[in-house]
Design an enzyme around this catalytic site. Structure first.
Site, PDB file in Angstrom:
ATOM      1  N   ASP A   1      -7.803  -5.015   1.440  1.00 61.19           N
ATOM      2  CA  ASP A   1      -8.887  -4.316   0.760  1.00 61.19           C
ATOM      3  C   ASP A   1     -10.027  -4.215   1.756  1.00 61.19           C
ATOM      4  OD1 ASP A   1      -9.819  -2.904  -1.464  1.00 61.19           O
ATOM      5  OD2 ASP A   1     -11.079  -4.567  -2.083  1.00 61.19           O
TER       6      ASP A   1
ATOM      7  N   ASP B   1     -17.418   6.719   7.983  1.00 62.47           N
ATOM      8  CA  ASP B   1     -17.506   6.773   9.454  1.00 62.47           C
ATOM      9  C   ASP B   1     -18.624   7.682   9.979  1.00 62.47           C
ATOM     10  OD1 ASP B   1     -15.558   4.890   9.869  1.00 62.47           O
ATOM     11  OD2 ASP B   1     -13.949   6.322  10.242  1.00 62.47           O
TER      12      ASP B   1
ATOM     13  N   LYS C   1      -2.315   3.678   6.510  1.00 61.63           N
ATOM     14  CA  LYS C   1      -2.302   2.216   6.628  1.00 61.63           C
ATOM     15  C   LYS C   1      -0.897   1.719   6.977  1.00 61.63           C
ATOM     16  CE  LYS C   1      -6.157   1.188   3.619  1.00 61.63           C
ATOM     17  NZ  LYS C   1      -6.555   0.620   2.330  1.00 61.63           N
TER      18      LYS C   1
ATOM     19  N   THR D   1       0.842  -1.189   0.000  1.00 62.88           N
ATOM     20  CA  THR D   1       0.000   0.000   0.000  1.00 62.88           C
ATOM     21  C   THR D   1       0.882   1.244   0.000  1.00 62.88           C
ATOM     22  OG1 THR D   1      -1.663   1.273   1.210  1.00 62.88           O
ATOM     23  CG2 THR D   1      -0.202  -0.063   2.546  1.00 62.88           C
TER      24      THR D   1
HETATM   25  P1  IMP Z   1      -9.558   0.810   0.566  1.00 61.30           P
HETATM   26  O1  IMP Z   1      -9.390  -0.381   1.462  1.00 61.30           O
HETATM   27  O2  IMP Z   1      -8.491   1.827   0.790  1.00 61.30           O
HETATM   28  O3  IMP Z   1      -9.743   0.406  -0.872  1.00 61.30           O
HETATM   29  O4  IMP Z   1     -10.897   1.523   1.060  1.00 61.30           O
HETATM   30  C1  IMP Z   1     -12.097   1.461   0.374  1.00 61.30           C
HETATM   31  C2  IMP Z   1     -13.122   2.441   0.863  1.00 61.30           C
HETATM   32  O5  IMP Z   1     -13.918   1.790   1.858  1.00 61.30           O
HETATM   33  C3  IMP Z   1     -12.619   3.721   1.529  1.00 61.30           C
HETATM   34  O6  IMP Z   1     -12.355   4.721   0.594  1.00 61.30           O
HETATM   35  C4  IMP Z   1     -13.826   4.078   2.378  1.00 61.30           C
HETATM   36  O7  IMP Z   1     -14.803   4.707   1.611  1.00 61.30           O
HETATM   37  C5  IMP Z   1     -14.359   2.715   2.816  1.00 61.30           C
HETATM   38  N1  IMP Z   1     -13.795   2.337   4.124  1.00 61.30           N
HETATM   39  C6  IMP Z   1     -12.903   1.345   4.382  1.00 61.30           C
HETATM   40  N2  IMP Z   1     -12.606   1.291   5.704  1.00 61.30           N
HETATM   41  C7  IMP Z   1     -13.312   2.293   6.269  1.00 61.30           C
HETATM   42  C8  IMP Z   1     -13.389   2.769   7.618  1.00 61.30           C
HETATM   43  O8  IMP Z   1     -12.740   2.290   8.560  1.00 61.30           O
HETATM   44  N3  IMP Z   1     -14.225   3.817   7.800  1.00 61.30           N
HETATM   45  C9  IMP Z   1     -14.935   4.394   6.805  1.00 61.30           C
HETATM   46  N4  IMP Z   1     -14.888   4.002   5.549  1.00 61.30           N
HETATM   47  C10 IMP Z   1     -14.070   2.950   5.274  1.00 61.30           C
END
Ligand code: IMP
Length: 203
Positions: A70, A156, A13, A8
């Site tokens: 993911d 959130d 992260k 990543t």
């Molecule tokens: P990724 O894992 O970075 O691809 O995240 C995908 C999307 O899922 C993010 O842009 C958020 O919109 C949503 N998401 C993932 N984890 C969270 C969290 O802990 N809080 C709120 N939204 C989340």
């Protein structure tokens, strides 16, 4: 010492992974330390597909044990949407607030008991030879009627935790870390690394 590549570029992260694994005898390397890593297209149908693809392709490219993730939101009333499209629900360059607005509009008029949703986080650690382990975390909640709270990110502010009578964005980072999907997946992954990867590398 075992070396693990974090698949990543997201600083938040990287920090979370480093904190979680800080007491293990491993060296963490980030994508930034690789020479022109391939950009992986996240075109899977599930969180597992995407995490697996990232971990396997980057492990092969780097010849390192590779940890990828993911995550996203599933809403029951929308049959699991936005799912793997969580980040781009309201369009390719959508902001968090655009995505939240779209979701609230789609659920307009729906009573609280029908607004069940969950955050999912899927972690995959892969070896360059194609072997891999999976850890998943979940956090159940309801989609609120309006955004509330200033912390966190993404969905959130509209993710309501009925047991706490608060949205995820009203929790402190420490509180969110004690119950989030990502924290659960990371705890499981840490155990996998201890039980399998570190133990095997000692034998
Ligand atoms: P990724 O894992 O970075 O691809 O995240 C995908 C999307 O899922 C993010 O842009 C958020 O919109 C949503 N998401 C993932 N984890 C969270 C969290 O802990 N809080 C709120 N939204 C989340």
């Amino acid at each position: 010492m075992a070396k693990i590549l974090l698949a990543t570029g997201n600083e938040g992260k990287i920090k979370e992974f480093k904190k979680l694994l800080e007491d293990l005898p491993i060296q963490l390397v980030s994508l930034k330390e690789l020479d022109r890593p391939p950009k992986i297209l996240e075109d899977g149908k599930t969180f597992l597909d995407n995490a697996k693809k990232k971990a396997l392709e980057l492990a092969k490219f780097s010849n390192l044990l590779t940890l990828a993730d993911d995550s996203g939101l599933e809403v029951d009333y929308l049959e699991g949407a936005p799912g793997v499209y969580s980040a781009r629900f309201a369009g390719e360059n959508a902001s968090d607030s655009d995505n939240n607005k779209k979701l609230l509009q789609l659920l307009a008029g729906l009573p609280l008991e029908k607004r069940q949703a969950r955050f999912i986080c899927c972690l995959v650690i892969a070896y360059p030879d194609g072997n891999y382990y999976v850890a998943e975390g979940k956090c159940e909640g309801l989609i609120a009627f309006e955004p509330k709270g200033q912390n966190g990110f993404g969905y959130d502010p509209i993710f309501y935790l009925p047991q706490l009578a608060m949205t995820m964005a009203e929790l402190s980072p420490e509180e969110k870390n004690s119950l989030s999907h990502r924290a659960e997946a990371m705890r499981k992954m840490k155990q996998i690394i201890i039980d399998n990867i570190l133990r095997l590398s000692k034998e």
